[in-house]
Design an enzyme around this catalytic site. Structure first.
Site, mmCIF file in Angstrom:
data_model
loop_
_atom_site.group_PDB
_atom_site.id
_atom_site.type_symbol
_atom_site.label_atom_id
_atom_site.label_comp_id
_atom_site.label_asym_id
_atom_site.label_seq_id
_atom_site.Cartn_x
_atom_site.Cartn_y
_atom_site.Cartn_z
ATOM 1 N N HIS A 194 111.854 -45.609 16.078
ATOM 2 C CA HIS A 194 111.731 -44.423 15.224
ATOM 3 C C HIS A 194 110.606 -43.504 15.716
ATOM 4 C CE1 HIS A 194 112.424 -42.902 10.898
ATOM 5 N NE2 HIS A 194 111.868 -41.939 11.613
ATOM 6 N N HIS A 242 109.670 -39.256 16.756
ATOM 7 C CA HIS A 242 110.026 -37.835 16.814
ATOM 8 C C HIS A 242 109.363 -37.243 18.048
ATOM 9 C CE1 HIS A 242 111.763 -37.814 12.733
ATOM 10 N NE2 HIS A 242 110.840 -38.728 12.483
ATOM 11 N N ARG A 285 110.067 -34.081 19.276
ATOM 12 C CA ARG A 285 109.898 -32.629 19.084
ATOM 13 C C ARG A 285 110.521 -31.763 20.181
ATOM 14 N NH1 ARG A 285 109.237 -33.793 14.146
ATOM 15 N NH2 ARG A 285 107.173 -34.273 13.376
ATOM 16 N N HIS A 341 117.232 -42.304 6.348
ATOM 17 C CA HIS A 341 115.956 -42.071 5.652
ATOM 18 C C HIS A 341 116.358 -42.000 4.178
ATOM 19 C CE1 HIS A 341 112.329 -39.217 4.831
ATOM 20 N NE2 HIS A 341 112.960 -39.388 3.685
ATOM 21 N N HIS A 362 111.850 -46.842 7.716
ATOM 22 C CA HIS A 362 110.547 -46.843 7.025
ATOM 23 C C HIS A 362 110.604 -47.232 5.547
ATOM 24 C CE1 HIS A 362 112.142 -42.903 6.164
ATOM 25 N NE2 HIS A 362 111.778 -42.385 7.316
ATOM 26 N N ASN A 392 106.141 -39.044 4.632
ATOM 27 C CA ASN A 392 107.303 -39.270 3.792
ATOM 28 C C ASN A 392 108.174 -40.330 4.424
ATOM 29 O OD1 ASN A 392 109.175 -39.061 1.806
ATOM 30 N ND2 ASN A 392 110.051 -37.135 2.527
ATOM 31 N N ASP A 397 107.633 -44.299 13.259
ATOM 32 C CA ASP A 397 107.890 -42.965 12.694
ATOM 33 C C ASP A 397 106.878 -41.954 13.236
ATOM 34 O OD1 ASP A 397 109.011 -40.899 11.296
ATOM 35 O OD2 ASP A 397 108.364 -41.573 9.307
#
Lengths: 188, 310, 446
Positions: C80, C82, C84, C199, C252, C298, C325
């Protein structure tokens, strides 16, 4: 500094006892009546905090002399000080309590010690914000000299020559439980 | 004696002695408002900026007058968040203001913690004039002042706070302030507007208005904020008024002479009936007057030099 | 290129190894795992335990790595992340994100599809894979969108996405609210045996929320995100997974209620797994006090009770995977009012150190259990061939860990482009000292 000198730094010398204070106030009260040709339109405004006690005592004596209740007010000059916000925390503000108009009155400002004159300057400014007295006079228990402003007292209980390093402390029954004036030798 | 801090951000961070010191100073300040010439030179040469990101008349005006009575130069900057988000960030605005050397910045902002963001980064003293649902410390202080002035003490009193506790910064600050000064607080409101973790705030909660006000010395009604309560929280203002509105009839269930407070602005006929709001035991206008004294006290106390801390 | 790693404690749960062994790597594959004993190289493995008399490998290798006192594990896999790129290259790029991964001991990472544009077509997937080939330090496995443009309305061309290299499906960051769509996505995904990685967040329950709805949010006046906002969705997706037979991996997991649902579903035989992030395992909503935006994520940091439940679930295996995450955000975006700050923190470079410090050194997890949760299980769930194991013939993705190395998380040392970590300044014990991807050393502690 040597240890023995340090022990001497706050040595006290009494310059007025209770009797001397009583006599001085009685004399000042008579001078007030004499100078103002009576007590008409007189008001006493004491500067917080011991000036207020002294003003009350003067009022009692004026009543003995002239049979009239001369009103007493309390003025706190903190907000008029010329050293606010300069360094250190703000000094405590106390209440100004003047339950009468000062317009056209003969105002006697009462303080315990006259020194640089800065407190008196602040008191004059504070007083003017409250109204327009006919005349303002100054009564102090002790004048210790070292003026920094063109100010003088109209009534002085006792003139005490001092060094700037010294500190004059007025103690009154009302605040301190005892009457007396001492000099503290502050050689720092 | 001074406040042990550069800023006033929350009641939570204040020591009880600091609260009493602020109230005592306000007590001395109040006299200035009774004078013909309402001005003292204490803050001459000081600059106070009112930075308001939410519409407010009474709080902004109160700070403005308080500053002016103390001879500070007071500048108002009103901004809506919507226009701000397009333009400059709060932090950039803060830095720009800092470059103009203000002594105090008073900020109201819809986001909890926004005043702290400025306080952590600006030299000026920051006063929180309300940040979202977080705190409104000057309101709580003026409320304490008003209660103390009327009843002569705080310790041992019982106060009921009624309304939208969950979204109320006034409630949060008041609960803290009252607990720190020995007041027993209970809060009442509809179940949807009570905090889920009231024990964190240190209060007893109830949905029974009459139980909450039964032995209270003071009842503080909160404004129902029509814009904040969506349709999922309250069925209608009519029902709210019927269940939680304070009227003469309901007041009979409270102690004789119970004092009534409200931070304003009032929704007459919703949370409080006109007869109660304008009644003999209402302190609502005293609260407004005392707000000036509290804000003068804070402006004065926070503009001292702090050689040790700065 | 032959690489020999000698004297380390080799831990490979997939092949049941936990012994002091040497690992020989050639052509990007594990050639041998065994013991150097004098001049003999004793090959280890489940099937072949006979000693062989090969040449001492030291004489014919290009590099010998002395791993004495260290742990040699299959390369860690972060499910997991990101990255970008494409779209927010100011925050992270495939180059910087994989560099951060390498430093953190990860040899493979999965990148979530909420880029700009989102990864909802094969062309975006292909772009990411090509870019990763060119500039990536570690393997990058894209996760594709469940719905077109992450709008939650129509299915993506899942077949195309899988063909282009996607290993899972998720609308991470924009949960699928439409239950019918989720059901159909699951049914469709079963054709490719590809897991869904939702999610879980019921948006109507969390709307406007910025922190866990609990004591801290109550005190700070922050709009709360109740734990039920997550659990309600976990419940829905478990039921749909059970109904459709799809493989489900809950991203998560942060709440006690979600864990109860997962535990109960697994006991019933539902094909559901879950992951936990280091921050949800180590921090609570207390970190939000002071309106610290680097504690805003989150799902939000939960209260201590939820964290304890999550720890228990990680230890007992209900939660199979640790994932970061990793969510880079520009400094200016986090340097703002709490409500306006974006959710998320970076995690690639701190995950292993945090887990070793808080779980291994606190005797909550053994090293094999940690390797299982950070390498073996992710490879199994994502069906990554030849990954997550040190078996002979597997890809030579290897992480060498010094579990006792003390280090401090320093902002200037972070290789991620963004520095939004609440762990900056933390003193940790345990770190990857070497990361090997396809037989090449991509990270070595200076």
């Amino acid at each position: 500094m040597p240890a023995e000198a340090a022990m001497d730094t706050r040595k006290k010398a009494q310059i007025m006892d209770a009797t001397a204070i009583q006599r001085a106030l009685t004399r000042v009260a008579h001078e007030i009546v004499e100078k103002n040709k009576g007590t008409a339109d007189l008001v006493l405004i004491g500067l917080r905090s011991r000036g207020v006690d002294l003003a009350r005592r003067l009022s009692q004596r004026l009543k003995q002399i002239d049979g009239v209740d001369v009103p007493v007010g309390a003025l706190d000059i903190t907000l008029y000080r010329d050293d606010l916000g300069k360094a250190g925390p703000q000094p405590t503000v106390r209440k100004t309590e003047i339950h009468f108009s000062v317009d056209k009155k003969k105002v006697i400002l009462v303080d315990d010690v006259l020194y640089t004159g800065r407190t008196t300057r602040a008191a004059l400014d504070g007083l003017m914000d409250l109204g327009r007295p006919r005349v303002v006079q100054l009564a102090v228990l002790v004048d210790r000299g070292h003026r920094e402003l063109p100010i003088r007292a109209d009534y002085v209980g006792k003139n005490v020559p001092t060094a700037k390093s010294e500190q004059v402390q007025v103690m009154l029954q009302e605040e301190d439980g005892v009457d007396g004036v001492v000099i503290l030798n502050n050689t720092d | 004696m001074t406040l042990k801090r550069k800023d006033l951000l929350t009641i939570r961070e204040l020591e009880p002695e600091e609260i009493h010191q602020i109230l005592d100073t306000a007590d001395s300040m109040k006299e200035i408002g009774t004078r013909e010439i309402k001005k003292v030179p204490a803050l001459r040469g000081k600059t106070v900026i009112n930075l308001f990101y939410e519409a407010s008349t009474r709080t902004r005006t109160s700070f403005e007058i308080a500053g002016k009575w103390l001879s500070a130069d007071v500048i108002n900057i009103a901004s809506t968040v919507s226009s701000m988000t397009k333009g400059e960030s709060l932090l950039d605005t803060g830095k720009t203001l800092q470059a103009m050397r203000p002594d105090v910045v008073i900020i109201r902002h819809p986001v909890p913690g926004a005043p702290k963001l400025l306080a952590d980064r600006l030299q000026a003293a920051i006063i929180n004039a309300g940040d979202g649902a977080h705190e409104h410390p000057t309101q709580a202080l003026l409320d304490l002042f008003t209660i103390r002035e009327r009843l002569g003490r705080l310790e041992g009193l019982r106060v009921a706070i009624v309304g939208d506790i969950s979204h109320s910064r006034v409630a949060r600050s008041n609960i803290q302030a009252m607990r720190k000064t020995g007041i027993e607080v209970r809060v009442a409101g509809p179940a949807t507007l009570l905090p889920r973790y009231p024990e964190q705030l240190g209060v007893q909660v109830t949905t029974d208005l009459e139980a909450a006000i039964a032995d209270a010395d003071v009842i503080m009604m909160l404004r129902i904020q029509r814009e904040r309560q969506g349709p999922t929280l309250l069925p209608s203002l009519r029902e709210y008024s019927r269940l939680f509105g304070l009227n003469v009839e309901r007041l009979k269930k409270a102690k004789e002479g119970v004092l009534i407070m409200h931070p304003g602005p009032l929704n007459r006929g919703v949370e409080i009936s006109p007869e109660v709001a304008d009644g003999p035991y209402s302190l609502i206008l005293d609260q407004v007057t005392n707000g000036l004294a509290i804000r003068m006290a804070l402006l004065y106390l926070l503009t001292g030099g702090h050689p040790a801390e700065r | 290129m032959r690489l020999l790693i000698t004297g380390g404690r080799v831990i490979d749960p997939a092949s049941g190894l936990d012994d002091t062994l040497d690992v020989l790597v050639e052509e990007g594959q594990i050639l041998q795992v065994g013991k150097v004993r004098g001049s003999a190289f004793r090959v280890q493995g489940k099937k072949n335990k006979k000693p062989t008399n090969q040449e001492p490998p030291t004489s014919s290798v290009d590099r010998v790595v002395d791993a004495t006192g260290k742990i040699v594990t299959p390369g860690l896999i972060d499910m997991h992340v990101h990255l970008r790129e494409p779209g927010r290259e100011d925050e992270e790029t495939i180059a910087s994100g994989t560099a951060a991964a390498a430093r953190g001991g990860f040899t493979s990472i999965c990148c979530m599809p909420n880029t700009e544009p989102v990864n909802d077509t094969a062309s975006v997937t292909e772009y990411i894979r090509e870019q990763a080939q060119k500039v990536g330090r570690v393997h990058v496995f894209p996760i594709g969108c469940i719905s077109r443009a992450q709008q939650g309305q129509g299915l993506t061309e899942i077949g195309d996405l899988v063909a282009a290299g996607c290993v899972g499906l998720s609308d991470d960051g924009r949960p699928v609210m439409n239950a019918e769509l989720m059901r159909r996505a699951m049914e469709y995904a079963t054709m490719f045996d590809i897991p869904l990685l939702p999610h879980c967040e019921e948006l109507s329950l969390s709307a406007g929320g910025v922190a866990h709805e609990g004591r801290v949010s109550t005190e700070l006046g922050l709009k709360g995100i109740p734990s039920t906002a997550e659990a309600v969705m976990v419940g829905r997706d478990i039921l749909l997974s059970e109904y459709t037979g799809a493989r489900l991996h809950i991203c998560h997991v942060s709440t006690d209620e979600s864990i109860r649902l997962i535990r109960e579903a697994r006991a019933r035989g539902v094909r559901v797994s879950g992951e936990a992030t280091p921050h949800h395992l180590i921090l609570t909503d207390e970190a939000v006090r002071g309106f610290t935006t680097n504690a805003k994520m989150n799902p939000p940091l939960r209260s201590a009770g939820h964290m304890t439940a999550l720890r228990e679930a990680l230890i007992d295996g209900t939660i199979e995977v640790i994932a970061t995450d990793h969510a880079p955000h520009a400094h200016a975006e986090k340097e703002t009012e709490f409500d306006y700050a974006p959710f998320g923190i970076i995690g690639l470079e701190t995950a292993l150190g945090l887990i070793l410090t808080e779980f291994f050194h606190s005797r909550l997890l053994t090293l094999p259990m940690i390797v299982e949760r950070m390498a073996t299980a992710p490879a199994r769930i994502l069906k990554l061939k030849h990954k997550g194991t040190l078996a002979v013939g597997a890809d030579a993705d290897i992480t060498i860990i010094d579990p006792d190395r003390k280090w401090t998380v320093e902002e200037h040392e972070l290789r991620s482009k963004s520095k939004n970590s609440p762990f900056i300044g933390w003193k940790l014990k345990g770190q990857a000292v070497m990361t090997i991807v396809a037989g090449q050393v991509v990270w070595e502690t200076p």
